[in-house]
Design an enzyme around this catalytic site. Structure first.
Site, PDB file in Angstrom:
ATOM      1  NE  ARG A   1      -4.390   4.961   3.987  1.00  0.00           N
ATOM      2  CZ  ARG A   1      -4.806   3.996   4.772  1.00  0.00           C
ATOM      3  NH1 ARG A   1      -5.254   4.264   5.968  1.00  0.00           N
ATOM      4  NH2 ARG A   1      -4.808   2.762   4.345  1.00  0.00           N
TER       5      ARG A   1
ATOM      6  NE  ARG B   1      -4.523   3.766  10.620  1.00  0.00           N
ATOM      7  CZ  ARG B   1      -4.902   3.079   9.551  1.00  0.00           C
ATOM      8  NH1 ARG B   1      -4.088   2.227   8.963  1.00  0.00           N
ATOM      9  NH2 ARG B   1      -6.097   3.273   9.040  1.00  0.00           N
TER      10      ARG B   1
ATOM     11  CG  HIS C   1      -9.860   5.407   6.628  1.00  0.00           C
ATOM     12  ND1 HIS C   1     -10.827   4.446   6.417  1.00  0.00           N
ATOM     13  CD2 HIS C   1      -8.676   4.733   6.780  1.00  0.00           C
ATOM     14  CE1 HIS C   1     -10.262   3.240   6.431  1.00  0.00           C
ATOM     15  NE2 HIS C   1      -8.962   3.384   6.664  1.00  0.00           N
TER      16      HIS C   1
ATOM     17  CD  GLU D   1      -2.913  -1.195   2.309  1.00  0.00           C
ATOM     18  OE1 GLU D   1      -3.692  -0.245   2.408  1.00  0.00           O
ATOM     19  OE2 GLU D   1      -2.906  -2.138   3.102  1.00  0.00           O
TER      20      GLU D   1
ATOM     21  CG  HIS E   1      -8.673   5.744   2.640  1.00  0.00           C
ATOM     22  ND1 HIS E   1      -8.656   5.599   1.268  1.00  0.00           N
ATOM     23  CD2 HIS E   1      -8.069   4.632   3.135  1.00  0.00           C
ATOM     24  CE1 HIS E   1      -8.064   4.448   0.965  1.00  0.00           C
ATOM     25  NE2 HIS E   1      -7.694   3.847   2.081  1.00  0.00           N
TER      26      HIS E   1
END
Ligand code: SIN
Length: 427
Positions: free
Chosen positions: A266, A362, A327, A110, A225
């Site tokens: 992100r 995060r 998110h 990711e 997100h």
């Protein structure tokens, strides 16, 4: 009034894993304000990070810190990464299956990960983990699960927690007293119009922390997100997992051109999308899955494939409109390395807690891992406390006083976030 040894409020992965790691001779009550399956843990798509081999330690550490803008707590990051393999082994003992080939784990990737290190179960990793933990908890004699019971207040004696007051499905209020209370109530997405979270996750535990001056940390660190399916319907936003981009999908503007490196952290990708939307005056950008083989789309992302099909998009042939949405909450109730809050006998785990592991932003797929690692540590510390001192007696409570509590909690939390934002901007 009920009395238990340990009370856990919330039954996502952190609440359940904490319960399962507590001594089997202790009486444990796990509460949830809805049905047990309605936790955000069930919704997690991408996967769970693990340290694949010793050589990866410096990069995993650096990726987590870089994504978090180096505001992470280094000790927490080290604990999380170092505990990851043990947690995965324990999940497998509970029957959780991760994708493997010839007996070896497969890893997906990711954004902001310098190499693939994410274990997955198709695109429903959270459901696979949480449903096994829930099944295990239900089969334990010492664990009682109570659904549709909403926490409305804490029971405190000075700076010590003795349980909670809650409202049951029939609207009656009752107290549950406990030697130790663990808050595992999830995030705050329900306070936002566009969020991937369940609507009932409104930060109730934070409101109570504000009420009792329990220390909070980083409460304005809220993750957006980059990719949720664009729709003009109301309700929870449907996540398009970052692992879709990790496997090759690209973001396109209205003219069909790429405008950002899709595998940056992100917050960077979400910002680039917002800027692009502003430039175009559009309500979304496009995600193109053409670089991923059709068979892989259907085998790795069956849930996303089916959902998009229901919404009128065949992702094996068509681009889909995507838009960022709230998110995850990096802030929360400030806790130490064993998830203990600033109040005695009160612990916080999962998204409700802030041990500083995520810093300001995060890293993808660190949430399930962090929740499990620090919930396990809370359980072990509580067990150790029992070994040190038995015979704690909790005070008695009159539940009548608490009928009015919950209604204003959401606004209380939003006001605190605004205040925190203001103070960060001034510095
Ligand atoms: C995703 O699959 O993109 C979400 C996983 C996460 O929140 O880390």
């Amino acid at each position: 009034m009920m009395h238990t040894d340990i009370l856990i409020v919330g039954c996502g992965v952190s609440g359940l894993y904490c319960a399962l790691n507590l001594p089997k001779e202790k009486k444990i009550v796990v509460l949830t304000s809805r049905e047990a399956q309605k936790s955000d843990s069930f919704l997690a798509q991408g996967g769970i990070c693990v340290l694949p081999d010793e050589e990866d330690y410096p990069s995993f550490y650096e990726d987590t810190m870089r994504a978090g803008h180096y505001e992470n707590n280094p000790d927490s990051v080290e604990i999380m990464i170092r505990s990851s393999r043990e947690v995965i082994r324990s999940l497998e003992d509970f029957g959780v299956c991760f994708e493997k080939e010839n007996g070896r784990f497969l890893y997906t990737r990711e954004g902001a990960h310098s190499r693939p290190r994410i274990l997955f179960h198709a695109d429903e990793t959270g459901k696979e983990i949480t449903s096994h933990l829930l099944e295990a908890a239900k089969s334990r004699q010492n664990i009682t699960l109570i659904e549709n019971f909403t926490m409305v207040d804490l029971v405190c004696r000075g700076n010590s927690c003795s349980g909670i007051i809650g409202r049951d499905a029939g609207g009656s209020y009752q107290s549950i007293l406990a030697d130790y209370t663990v808050l595992a109530t999830g995030g705050i997405g329900g306070l936002f119009r566009h969020s991937t979270n369940y609507r009932h996750l409104t930060g109730d535990a934070l409101a109570l922390a504000l009420k009792y001056r329990i220390q909070l940390q980083n409460i304005d660190y809220i993750q957006i997100h980059p990719t949720t399916l664009y729709t003009n319907k109301e309700g929870r936003r449907f996540l398009i997992s970052e692992s879709v981009r990790g496997e090759g999908a690209v973001l396109l503007d209205a003219a069909g051109k790429r405008f950002v490196d899709e595998l940056q952290p992100r917050d960077v990708v979400a910002k680039a999308i917002f800027e692009q939307m502003k430039k175009e005056g559009s309500e979304h950008v496009w995600l193109c899955l053409a670089p991923i083989a059709q068979e892989k789309i259907k085998s790795h992302f069956p849930h996303i494939y089916q959902h998009c099909l229901q919404e009128g998009y065949d992702i094996t042939r068509q681009n889909i409109p995507v838009v960022p949405a709230q998110h995850y909450f990096m802030g929360g109730i400030a806790v130490d390395r064993c998830s203990k809050s600033s109040m005695e006998r009160l612990y916080a785990v999962g998204e409700t807690a802030c041990n500083g592991v995520h810093g300001k932003n995060r890293l993808a797929s660190n949430s399930l891992l962090e929740s499990l690692v620090f919930a396990g540590r809370a359980a072990r510390q509580i067990a150790a406390q029992y070994e040190k001192a038995e015979n704690y007696s909790a005070p008695k409570v009159d539940a009548e006083h608490y009928a009015h509590c919950r209604e204003e909690y959401g606004q209380l939390v939003l006001n605190a976030i605004e205040r925190e934002k203001g103070s960060h901007e001034q510095h």
